[in-house]
Design an enzyme around this catalytic site. Structure first.
Site, short mmCIF file in Angstrom:
data_model
loop_
_atom_site.label_atom_id
_atom_site.label_comp_id
_atom_site.label_asym_id
_atom_site.label_seq_id
_atom_site.Cartn_x
_atom_site.Cartn_y
_atom_site.Cartn_z
CD GLU A 1 -23.31 19.13 -10.57
OE1 GLU A 1 -23.14 19.07 -11.79
OE2 GLU A 1 -24.34 18.71 -9.99
CB SER B 1 -15.94 11.94 -3.49
OG SER B 1 -15.05 12.75 -2.75
CD GLU C 1 -7.93 15.78 -9.57
OE1 GLU C 1 -8.48 16.41 -8.65
OE2 GLU C 1 -8.54 15.39 -10.58
CB THR D 1 -12.99 12.17 1.05
OG1 THR D 1 -13.72 10.96 0.76
CG2 THR D 1 -13.84 13.39 0.73
#
Length: 381
Positions: free
Chosen positions: A128, A133, A244, A367
């Protein structure tokens, strides 16, 4: 060093994938980058080849291939052939597991056949404007309406991969209901009232992959649209994040390998001061150092793939693998651009696109700093 993790079936799959991508994807890279998205016609062709949602059960249009090594083969070949777009990794590595592991039988019947046929593009909306993260910072709400036993989804999402073309979006939202705390995951049909797309985001790299802002204004969804358990959305997300991040790591190492191949070819053929630039000690040492690092990363990531297949890869290991490989990817490609000289900064050379495409790998999926924090906490620090 010979790789030993893949079976004969998976190597046959690799040969088939490579042939398809060389014919149907690589030649379209420039036009897709110019258009800002991959053509839906190609996506249906890929589905006909069995490359989309192949982990889905056969009766629902898939091939029942739940072994992540097939995913890794496809991810590697997308990079090796110079194909563009993140549709395969997004669909197969990130989105489909939510359907195979969390969706009800009715939800699977509703969506998996369409996804596997290439008739429906799926996306997931987590980030958003004020929450990247840190998933606990999600502000989008799912407010329970007792009068009609529905939730009302309201909020905004950004950096949504395939958001422009998505037909179904998994939306993470904060549950607002007496007695319930936490997040929920909801299947939102893009045709629903109150669901709108914002602008297509113009990115520095990965230009062929459409990325969008999405807005939800009192979108009505029912219990039949809830993925998994109410209030358990964060744990559902955390469960799927290791795959992922491993997917990103697989892509990163494959990208570093391709950059080295391209640069070695260039260093052998490009002359300066009467000899190939690769013969100068500084350049030769730089390439030798990077080659050794990438080979070590390949061995480690292959080990992580096997650990994941056997159910032993934990969140900290996946985070560390993602951080290490993406940092090395950018280091490698940046040095390769330097070795190409001025030509490395020209769009007509593949290394230039690889350089701009690689930068986001250290950001999305968590990150590098967040990845190191996850690893650090696992050490009891």
């Amino acid at each position: 060093m010979r790789r030993t993790l893949f079976t004969e079936e998976q190597e046959d799959f690799r040969a088939s994938v490579r042939g398809f991508l060389e014919r149907e994807a690589a030649p379209q890279a420039e036009s897709w980058e110019a258009a800002g998205m991959v053509d839906r016609t190609f996506w249906r062709l890929a589905a006909e080849q069995g490359l989309v949602a192949f982990a889905a059960p056969e009766e629902l249009g898939g091939a029942g291939l739940r072994d992540f090594r097939f995913n890794a083969v496809l991810d590697e070949e997308v990079v090796a052939t110079g194909s563009v777009g993140d549709g395969f990794s997004l669909t197969n590595d990130i989105v489909v597991p939510y359907f195979t592991e969390l969706a009800s039988a009715e939800q699977q019947r509703r969506w998996l056949p369409r996804i596997a046929a290439g008739d429906a593009v799926a996306a997931i909306a987590m980030s958003e404007p004020g929450a990247g993260s840190d998933l606990r910072g999600i502000a989008t709400t799912a407010t329970w309406r007792g009068d009609d036993d529905r939730y009302a989804l309201s909020g905004s999402k950004t950096f949504v991969t395939s958001g422009v073309q998505a037909d179904v979006v998994i939306v993470a939202a904060k549950i607002v209901r007496p007695g319930v705390e936490g997040l929920g995951l909801f299947l939102v049909d893009a045709e629903q009232e109150g669901f709108t797309r914002g602008r297509k985001l113009e990115k520095v790299g990965r230009r062929a992959q459409d990325t969008a802002e999405l807005f939800l204004d009192e979108v009505a969804v029912g219990p039949e649209d809830l993925l998994g358990q109410e209030g358990r959305g964060l744990s559902h997300l955390m469960r799927n994040l290791p795959q992922e991040r491993l997917s990103i790591a697989v892509t990163a190492v494959a990208s570093a390998e391709r950059a080295l191949r391209l640069t070695l070819e260039y260093a052998r053929s490009r002359n300066a001061f009467g000899r190939p630039i690769g013969s100068f000690q500084a350049n030769r040492f730089a390439l030798a150092d990077l080659t050794t690092k990438v080979r070590a990363a390949r061995a480690y990531i292959d080990g992580c793939i096997l650990a994941h297949v056997s159910g032993e890869l934990d969140a900290a290991e996946a985070a560390g693998a993602k951080c290490m490989s993406t940092e090395l990817e950018f280091e490698t490609i940046d040095r390769c651009v330097q070795l190409h000289g001025g030509y490395g900064y020209m769009e007509e050379y593949p290394i230039a696109r690889m350089w701009r495409d690689a930068r986001v790998q250290r950001i999305y999926g968590g990150t590098s700093e967040i990845m190191l924090e996850i690893v650090g906490r696992s050490l009891g620090l």
